[in-house]
Design an enzyme around this catalytic site. Structure first.
Site, PDB file in Angstrom:
ATOM      1  N   ASP A   1      -8.121  -4.044   7.689  1.00  0.00           N
ATOM      2  CA  ASP A   1      -8.844  -4.858   7.121  1.00  0.00           C
ATOM      3  C   ASP A   1      -9.536  -5.971   7.802  1.00  0.00           C
ATOM      4  O   ASP A   1     -10.638  -6.554   7.460  1.00  0.00           O
ATOM      5  CB  ASP A   1      -7.871  -5.714   5.900  1.00  0.00           C
TER       6      ASP A   1
ATOM      7  N   HIS B   1       0.835  -1.140   0.046  1.00  0.00           N
ATOM      8  CA  HIS B   1       0.204   0.055   0.014  1.00  0.00           C
ATOM      9  C   HIS B   1       0.857   1.203   0.103  1.00  0.00           C
ATOM     10  O   HIS B   1       0.308   2.171  -0.135  1.00  0.00           O
ATOM     11  CB  HIS B   1      -0.808  -0.023   1.188  1.00  0.00           C
TER      12      HIS B   1
ATOM     13  N   GLU C   1      -5.898 -11.072   8.847  1.00  0.00           N
ATOM     14  CA  GLU C   1      -6.644  -9.815   8.457  1.00  0.00           C
ATOM     15  C   GLU C   1      -7.932  -9.988   7.800  1.00  0.00           C
ATOM     16  O   GLU C   1      -8.612  -8.930   7.379  1.00  0.00           O
ATOM     17  CB  GLU C   1      -5.724  -8.647   7.728  1.00  0.00           C
TER      18      GLU C   1
END
Length: 258
Positions: free
Chosen positions: A173, A45, A147
């Protein structure tokens, strides 16, 4: 070539991890000098790429930090490549089953344990002999992320996969998968209960637990809970937080002149 993060865990201590989203050797150098035990380059990310990862590792090399990477996905090509490029630990997102965890470990380890191809370009002395291949399977850390709801349901099976050194919670998440607003420092009783179970089951197996945090206070709380690796935001988040705090302080103290 010992892994300092492993040494910290073996001593019974927890570690504080930095996180690099900014593709800059200079910012990596600054972060590595701030007292972190490990620093992770985020290829999932963040806005890093492979070459910026290498530059970050080069810049971090003067500091006593363990260089790690969060890879974009559970794919053997990039996993082997980040290890060849200098990572001593790999954090892998969205590992939901024991089969996926085993595939991750296979990609991280040399034969006979795994299927990692030999070619550790930065992990051996250039033009000199090295014992890297002999120690890599023991010293490199496989860290799957827990997650999702599916990963929670398969928690024990994932933890039972040989070769996993730690697991890493992605709170945003994780909450998202349970229908909650994605955020880091979670207080929902059901999520805290998941943390408690994960810590208990991991401890039984000698596996460390890590977690991404949105504040230093929550990171310290997580360590008291039993987490052994805590990350505080990332470089861009910490920079923005410090900048906002400074600007707000100036506006407060300038008596209406700004």
């Amino acid at each position: 070539m010992a892994n300092r993060l492993k040494q910290i865990w073996a001593s019974g201590k927890a570690a504080v991890n930095g996180w690099l989203a900014i593709p800059s050797g200079f910012s990596a150098e600054v972060m590595a000098g701030c007292g972190f035990d490990a620093v992770t380059v985020d290829l999932q990310h963040g806005v890093q790429d492979y070459l910026s990862m290498v530059q970050c590792f080069q810049a971090m090399s003067a500091a006593p930090v363990t260089p790690m990477v969060r890879v974009p996905w559970n794919e053997p090509g990039i996993i082997g490549k980040v290890l060849d490029g200098g990572a001593w630990g790999v954090i892998c997102p969205m590992v939901n089953t024991a089969r996926e965890a085993e595939a991750f470990v296979q990609a991280c380890k040399y034969p006979p344990r795994g299927t990692r191809s030999n070619g550790p370009i930065r992990m051996v002395g250039y033009g000199t002999a090295s014992d890297y291949q002999a120690i890599a399977n023991d010293e490199t850390l496989c860290i799957p992320m827990i997650e999702t709801r599916e990963a929670v349901e398969n928690m024990e099976a994932i933890l039972d996969v040989p070769g996993i050194a730690a697991v890493y919670v992605g709170p945003s998440d994780l909450g998202f998968s349970f229908g909650l607003v994605p955020k880091l420092d979670r207080e929902e009783p059901d999520i805290l209960a998941i943390y408690e179970k994960l810590l208990r089951e991991a401890s039984r197996r000698g596996i460390a637990c890590g977690i991404h945090c949105g504040s230093a206070a929550y990171a310290a709380r997580a360590i008291r809970m039993g987490f052994r690796l805590t990350t505080i935001l990332n470089d861009s988040g910490l920079m923005a937080l410090a900048a906002r705090t400074a600007v707000a302080q100036v506006r407060k103290d300038a008596e209406g002149l700004v």
